[in-house]
Design a protein around this motif. Structure first.
Motif: not given
Length: 389
Positions: A133-139, A197-200, A205-209
């Protein structure tokens, strides 16, 4: 009187490399011993039950007079992931490993997923969940493309920012992937990995499923349910078994809630099995090589254990085990091929009984079925006569 078994899986708390660990790149792995190197590690209550009396466990002295019965469990299935491990605990031998994708998913899989979701895919590589998410979150934020990635496990993971892709929409995309990933591409789990969140500065979250494959064979859970017993799933157990064989479930947001739900359930008069997964050891600490976090998690479980024990009744059994390893000291951040512990406690248990090393996790399932008077139709051998008076 109702009979109850509480089966707690300390997710990833392995106790040393198995003989075939080299085939998995896991030589030298020992998750419990690694955690025990931390100054935050303290498990006096598990020590009393006999955890450190298990064959091969030398990171702390064993109890002089253990209060429980113990064994070391070897995995017979091919694999070292959550799904295969839990299925074996429930009585399934998986001789063929689930598919993994060290080079990412093939173009035809990604193309079909993009067509059905209407969204482009980015990444499509094995990746750390926090790094991706750090490397692809902004894209992802700029294009709306879904971050799809995998790991050494048989998983298809989809990460998306909750502010861009609502959680229920992400779950729908996961269900689409689950339907696509069948046959030769039948991965063990499709996992929703929402973050914010926003970059970076992104945070999962805890909403994993988890969206799991249906178990391919009859399990202990099926047999208990069909015999009229309660099968209560706490944590991600319901997801791992795709709801099959479950009569009631409670999802949790981490170890603390899972332990609290377990304590509450000791006060209920159900008749059957309560199957609990405590995920934080694996998800938060093992995969992040956080030795101190792992040790603190084990210490917290040990501190809460007396509350669980206090709720046990005359005919109850408490069983504590694991599904694989995830050594937080080795360079790898993936699961490790390790033996697992089996610690059994109850008023009827033969204190100090040590069964040595057993050939399959499935002996747990066979023993539980035997305890409830159900003839096992699964892999595994009952050890009931060895542990209960």
């Amino acid at each position: 009187m109702n009979k109850r078994v509480f089966l707690i899986v300390l997710d990833s708390v392995g106790i040393g490399e198995e003989p075939d660990a080299a085939e998995y790149g896991d030589e030298g792995s020992n998750t419990l011993a690694a955690a025990a190197t931390s100054r935050y590690f303290d498990m006096p209550n598990m020590q009393k039950l006999g955890l450190f009396n298990i064959e091969g466990v030398t990171c702390r002295p064993g109890a002089e007079h253990p209060e429980g019965a113990v064994a070391r469990m070897r995995e017979i299935s091919k694999g070292k992931d959550t799904t295969i491990g839990h299925w074996e605990i429930a009585g399934i031998n998986s001789p063929k490993p689930l598919p993994t994708y060290p080079d990412g998913f093939p173009p035809e899989v990604i193309r079909a997923f993009e067509e059905k979701t209407g969204r482009r895919v980015i990444c499509n590589k094995p990746y750390s969940g926090t790094d991706v998410i750090r490397d692809y979150g902004r894209e992802h934020a700029e294009t709306g493309a879904l971050i799809v990635y995998t790991s050494a496990d048989s998983v298809f993971q989809i990460a998306a920012n909750e502010e861009l892709v609502p959680v229920e929409e992400l779950y729908r995309y996961c269900q689409i992937a689950r339907e696509l990933l069948a046959g030769e591409h039948g991965v063990g789990r499709v996992i929703a990995r929402p973050f914010v969140g926003t970059y970076p500065d992104y945070t999962r979250t805890t909403n994993r499923h988890d969206f799991s494959l249906l178990p391919p064979k009859t399990t202990m859970l099926d047999q208990l349910k069909e015999s009229g017993y309660d099968v209560i799933a706490v944590g991600k157990i319901n997801d791992i078994f795709a709801g099959k064989g479950i009569t009631r479930f409670m999802r949790t947001k981490g170890n603390a809630e899972g332990i609290d739900r377990t304590i509450e359930l000791t006060k209920e008069s159900f008749n059957g099995l309560c199957f609990i997964n405590l995920v934080d050891f694996d998800m938060l600490y093992g995969h992040r090589n956080d030795v101190d976090g792992y040790a603190k998690g084990l210490t917290y479980f040990d501190e809460k254990l007396p509350e669980i024990l206090a709720g046990l009744r005359e005919d109850d059994l408490l069983m504590i085990t694991a599904d694989h390893g995830c050594d937080p000291i080795t360079p790898s951040t993936d699961h490790s091929r390790e033996y697992t512990p089996w610690v059994i406690y109850g008023k009827q248990v033969k204190a100090g009984a040590n069964l040595g090393t057993l050939p399959t996790f499935a002996d747990i399932a066979a023993t539980i079925l035997d305890y409830f008077g159900v003839k096992p139709e699964i892999t595994g051998m009952s050890r009931l006569k060895n542990i209960v008076d």
